[in-house]
Scaffold this active site. Structure first.
Site, PDB file in Angstrom:
ATOM      1  N   ASN A 229       0.902  -1.156   0.000  1.00  0.00           N
ATOM      2  CA  ASN A 229       0.000   0.000   0.000  1.00  0.00           C
ATOM      3  C   ASN A 229       0.941   1.207   0.000  1.00  0.00           C
ATOM      4  OD1 ASN A 229      -2.340  -1.633   0.193  1.00  0.00           O
ATOM      5  ND2 ASN A 229      -1.932  -1.907   2.369  1.00  0.00           N
ATOM      6  N   GLU A 310      -7.973  -3.425  -3.111  1.00  0.00           N
ATOM      7  CA  GLU A 310      -8.238  -2.809  -1.813  1.00  0.00           C
ATOM      8  C   GLU A 310      -8.025  -1.297  -1.853  1.00  0.00           C
ATOM      9  OE1 GLU A 310      -5.786  -5.123   0.913  1.00  0.00           O
ATOM     10  OE2 GLU A 310      -7.356  -6.623   1.063  1.00  0.00           O
ATOM     11  N   ARG A 355     -15.001 -14.011  -4.189  1.00  0.00           N
ATOM     12  CA  ARG A 355     -13.681 -13.367  -4.135  1.00  0.00           C
ATOM     13  C   ARG A 355     -12.571 -14.331  -4.550  1.00  0.00           C
ATOM     14  NH1 ARG A 355     -11.047 -10.766   1.391  1.00  0.00           N
ATOM     15  NH2 ARG A 355      -8.893 -11.199   0.839  1.00  0.00           N
ATOM     16  N   LYS A 379      -0.323 -14.886  -4.221  1.00  0.00           N
ATOM     17  CA  LYS A 379      -0.337 -15.431  -2.854  1.00  0.00           C
ATOM     18  C   LYS A 379      -0.566 -16.937  -2.910  1.00  0.00           C
ATOM     19  CE  LYS A 379      -1.859 -11.309  -0.362  1.00  0.00           C
ATOM     20  NZ  LYS A 379      -2.725 -10.712   0.659  1.00  0.00           N
ATOM     21  N   ASP A 384      -6.577 -15.184   1.209  1.00  0.00           N
ATOM     22  CA  ASP A 384      -5.631 -14.252   1.806  1.00  0.00           C
ATOM     23  C   ASP A 384      -4.867 -14.853   2.982  1.00  0.00           C
ATOM     24  OD1 ASP A 384      -4.267 -12.050   2.504  1.00  0.00           O
ATOM     25  OD2 ASP A 384      -5.979 -10.814   3.034  1.00  0.00           O
ATOM     26  N   GLU A 412      -0.064 -12.632  10.373  1.00  0.00           N
ATOM     27  CA  GLU A 412      -1.282 -11.820  10.446  1.00  0.00           C
ATOM     28  C   GLU A 412      -2.489 -12.627  10.913  1.00  0.00           C
ATOM     29  OE1 GLU A 412      -2.289  -9.868   6.768  1.00  0.00           O
ATOM     30  OE2 GLU A 412      -4.204  -9.147   7.543  1.00  0.00           O
TER      31      GLU A 412
HETATM   32  C1  BDP Z   1      -4.142  -8.440   3.696  1.00  0.00           C
HETATM   33  C2  BDP Z   1      -3.725  -7.486   4.768  1.00  0.00           C
HETATM   34  C3  BDP Z   1      -3.529  -6.091   4.262  1.00  0.00           C
HETATM   35  C4  BDP Z   1      -2.632  -6.094   3.044  1.00  0.00           C
HETATM   36  C5  BDP Z   1      -3.196  -7.037   2.006  1.00  0.00           C
HETATM   37  C6  BDP Z   1      -2.286  -7.212   0.812  1.00  0.00           C
HETATM   38  O1  BDP Z   1      -4.707  -7.496   5.793  1.00  0.00           O
HETATM   39  O2  BDP Z   1      -2.987  -5.333   5.310  1.00  0.00           O
HETATM   40  O3  BDP Z   1      -2.494  -4.829   2.528  1.00  0.00           O
HETATM   41  O4  BDP Z   1      -3.340  -8.312   2.545  1.00  0.00           O
HETATM   42  O5  BDP Z   1      -1.666  -8.258   0.718  1.00  0.00           O
HETATM   43  O6  BDP Z   1      -3.930  -9.727   4.185  1.00  0.00           O
HETATM   44  O7  BDP Z   1      -2.196  -6.332  -0.020  1.00  0.00           O
END
Ligand code: BDP
Length: 719
Positions: A229, A310, A355, A379, A384, A412
């Protein structure tokens, strides 16, 4: 920074490390404690009567400094380097280019096909004595060979007759730091960012060198310094100077620097009206910006990009595709040898589609469009970084594009800085999964090492768990995940168990009891974490925002795909997300043998059952229990497993240092408490749908569902 300055900095740091005694975890797996086994010390001393390191590069200086630190620590004696061997057995480190001795031994014959990073270690007769040779085509290869050699000593192996030939299977092995310029680390649980942007480039914190040493010791050769980000600010001259200072520190250790590129930077920094990737002005802006970056950092690695995900800006804001966006940056980087790592973590709330399907839908049509220096960073799973996910269906599905892996090292969704979770079993599960893209044996590991579709640029990224905590990663055992990630990026065929064992030997102790107890704890920890959070294929059941505790009840938020109810679909009939033909049909994104196996309730592995199926509460599981009873069984198993880990940890008292013993002891206490909360909160909530009781043989929840729902953790790190 001048060569001399870096060399003296390295020496200063190594000297200061040597004076540290407290077992605070700072030294990671490079502790180099005195070896207690006399026979081994004798063997090592005999083989290492003389040391010759040939070459004058900064990397060779780093090799010498590391050898000095390591051998003085492990052998307890002063170390000297000779220019040439005189008498006695000798360790010779050099490349054919730098060393006449290596040439006289015709060592270059052994180096064919070993590339820039491979190395050879072997024992050979040398002028009536024995020589241990570490050689490679480059000084970086020598550095990797040196760390590999030291690992033999650290793990108590014989070095009498060596014959090692090794090279990485993946070219670019990166850490991704989600570090913001203000020092906060997104999803960071080990303090603030290591990068002190305020004092850079003038002050070089000694930790930067130790960071580089640790990475080099496990083969990591790239680091993306900033959050996905992204903040465009890091691309300004002011920050590039700071980035360059870090790159200077990392260079002798073979580590390249990468930055995250905010797609809208031409607007934010350049004052342009658009960031449209096909706009001439935008193309020019990026070309000049990239040229400028290379004036600061001649070996800059490239960009990591999160776009149209996002809320991040991207090419779709201008009606363009991910291909247009990635190629824009790729074209600017190509003349300099840089790459673009373009993330496939994209999904949209406006999209009614499951999703889990969106990344595949968006990227498959682009398969033939990406430039050769673009990697698509995927990923491990399609949602996620959940405690367990099936492998991402993009793996194996994009024959013409270099796909790279993104694992999360920071925990996380796995207890953050508090829960003991060894992640190598999670990484291995994904790497070993068979995509069947080209028939049986088309594993994810073979997709990303380039061998399946013959790709030459290959890469793996791990989202870092490193911060400025004294012990780097917060939880004392979390260092093992950084370590395991590096080892697997180098070679995915290592087993989780052997990596754990190496790590324990180097980080804790050579005591066989310690090794066996701690290895058992580590090896069971990930499965325990799955069981008390999201067993049987459940996923995304965590609390809103901080992702630490349970929140299966989360619903009716602005984004449905960020809520738990979207994923668990619990109702009076059953639970689970139907991704078969009768549901979202996400299964169709897998190759037929995989899709068929997952689609059939009878053949779907139960660990993925609720990922792919909405299953009635009274469905008979393989154990003979109903789904509801099995769910209860798994949740209780998870908490029992953590209690077992806790009891096992107690056995280490007095066998390891008190400092780390007590730290982990306290954290395990919290973990047991949290695991019980996860279990009770989830079961009490799901019971409102199943209408079935939690079997009486289990300890019943102390609190009511309402009480669990009221728990509202504030100010958690990383969120
Ligand atoms: C999610 C996280 C977020 C990240 C996002 C990402 O909660 O903070 O910005 O992945 O990978 O798991 O971009």
């Amino acid at each position: 920074m001048s060569k001399l300055k870096i060399q003296s900095l390295i020496l200063l740091i190594l000297a200061s490390i040597m004076t540290l005694h407290a077992e605070d975890g700072y030294r990671l797996w490079l502790r180099y404690e005195k070896i207690s086994n006399e026979a081994l010390i004798n063997e090592y001393n005999e083989a290492l009567e003389q040391l010759v390191v040939e070459g004058s590069s900064e990397t060779c200086a780093a090799i010498k400094a590391e050898l000095e630190l390591a051998l003085e620590g492990m052998l307890g004696k002063e170390v000297h380097f000779a220019d040439k061997p005189t008498s006695g057995n000798v360790l010779i480190i050099g490349t054919p280019a730098s060393s006449a001795m290596i040439r006289s031994l015709k060592a270059e014959n052994k180096l064919q096909d070993l590339g820039d990073e491979g190395y050879v270690i072997y024992t050979t007769p040398y002028r009536n004595r024995k020589a241990t040779i570490i050689t490679a085509n480059t000084d970086i290869g020598l550095l990797y060979g040196t760390y590999s050699f030291l690992r033999l000593l650290q793990t108590g192996q014989s070095i009498a007759e060596l014959s090692v030939r090794d090279q990485p299977e993946i070219k670019l092995r990166l850490l991704n730091h989600w570090d913001n310029l203000d020092g906060h680390v997104e999803r960071g649980y080990a303090g603030n960012s290591l990068w002190d942007w305020h004092t850079l480039p003038d002050y070089i914190n000694p930790r930067y060198v130790d960071y580089a040493r640790a990475n080099a010791s496990i083969g990591i050769n790239g680091t993306a310094l900033t959050n996905v980000n992204a903040d465009a600010q890091v691309l300004t001259a002011e920050y590039l100077e700071k980035v360059a200072a870090l790159a200077d520190v990392f260079r002798p250790y073979g580590i390249k620097v990468y930055l995250t590129a905010r797609f809208s930077a031409p607007v934010e920094l350049g004052g342009l009206e658009t960031a449209d990737p096909l706009d001439e002005e935008v193309i020019r802006w990026w070309t000049l910006k990239v040229d400028e970056i290379y004036t600061y950092i001649p070996d800059f690695g490239g960009f990591l990009v999160k776009a149209n995900s996002e809320g991040q800006p991207g090419p779709q804001n201008y009606g363009r595709t991910h291909g247009d966006g990635a190629n824009l940056l790729a074209n600017a980087l190509a003349p300099h040898g840089g790459v673009v790592m373009w993330r496939a973590f994209v999904y949209s709330n406006e999209e009614p589609e499951d999703r889990a399907k969106q990344a595949y839908n968006e990227f498959i049509p682009l398969d033939k469009q990406f430039k050769a220096n673009v990697l698509i960073q995927v990923k491990n799973g399609a949602i996620d970084f959940q405690p367990r996910e099936p492998f991402h269906p993009l793996f194996g599905a994009m024959e013409h594009t270099s796909l790279m892996m993104e694992f999360q090292i920071t925990q996380e969704y796995l207890g953050q800085g508090i829960h003991l979770t060894y992640l190598a079993p999670l990484y291995k599960e994904c790497l070993d999964a068979d995509t069947y893209a080209k028939g049986e044996g088309s594993t994810v590991a073979r997709v990303i090492d380039g061998s399946l579709f013959d790709h030459s640029i290959t890469a793996m990224a791990g989202v870092s768990n490193i911060g400025d905590d004294r012990n780097w990663c917060g939880h004392p055992i979390a260092q093992s995940n950084w370590y395991a990630y590096g080892r697997l990026a180098w070679n995915a065929s290592f087993s989780a168990e052997e990596i754990a064992e190496d790590w324990i030997r180097m980080t804790f102790s050579e005591d066989p009891e310690v090794i066996s107890i701690l290895k058992k704890i580590m090896m069971m920890s990930r499965e325990a974490g799955v069981n008390y959070r999201t067993p049987l294929g459940l996923h995304h059941q965590m609390a809103w925002h901080h992702h630490y505790g349970p929140g299966p009840w989360i619903k009716d938020k602005p984004r449905a795909d960020w809520t738990s109810a979207y994923y668990n679909r619990a109702d009076t009939v059953g639970i689970g997300f139907d991704r078969t033909k009768s549901g979202s049909n996400a299964l169709s994104q897998y190759f037929p043998p995989v899709a068929e196996k997952f689609a059939n309730l009878k053949t779907c592995p139960e660990e993925f059952l609720l990922w792919f199926h909405h299953v009635p509460w009274d469905y008979k599981m393989k154990s003979g229990r109903t789904l509801w009873d099995e769910l209860c069984y798994k949740y209780y198993l998870g908490t029992d497993q953590v209690k077992e880990m806790q009891a096992d940890w107690e056995k280490l008292k007095g066998r390891i240092d008190d400092e780390r013993f007590r730290h982990v002891q306290s954290l395990l206490k919290m973990q047991v408490r949290d695991a019980i909360e996860w279990r009770n909160a989830c079961l009490l909530y799901f019971r409102t749908y199943s209408g079935m009781p939690i079997p009486a043989e289990y300890e019943q929840a102390e609190r009511t569902l309402e009480e669990y729902m009221k728990i509202d953790r504030k100010f958690l790190p990383g969120s």
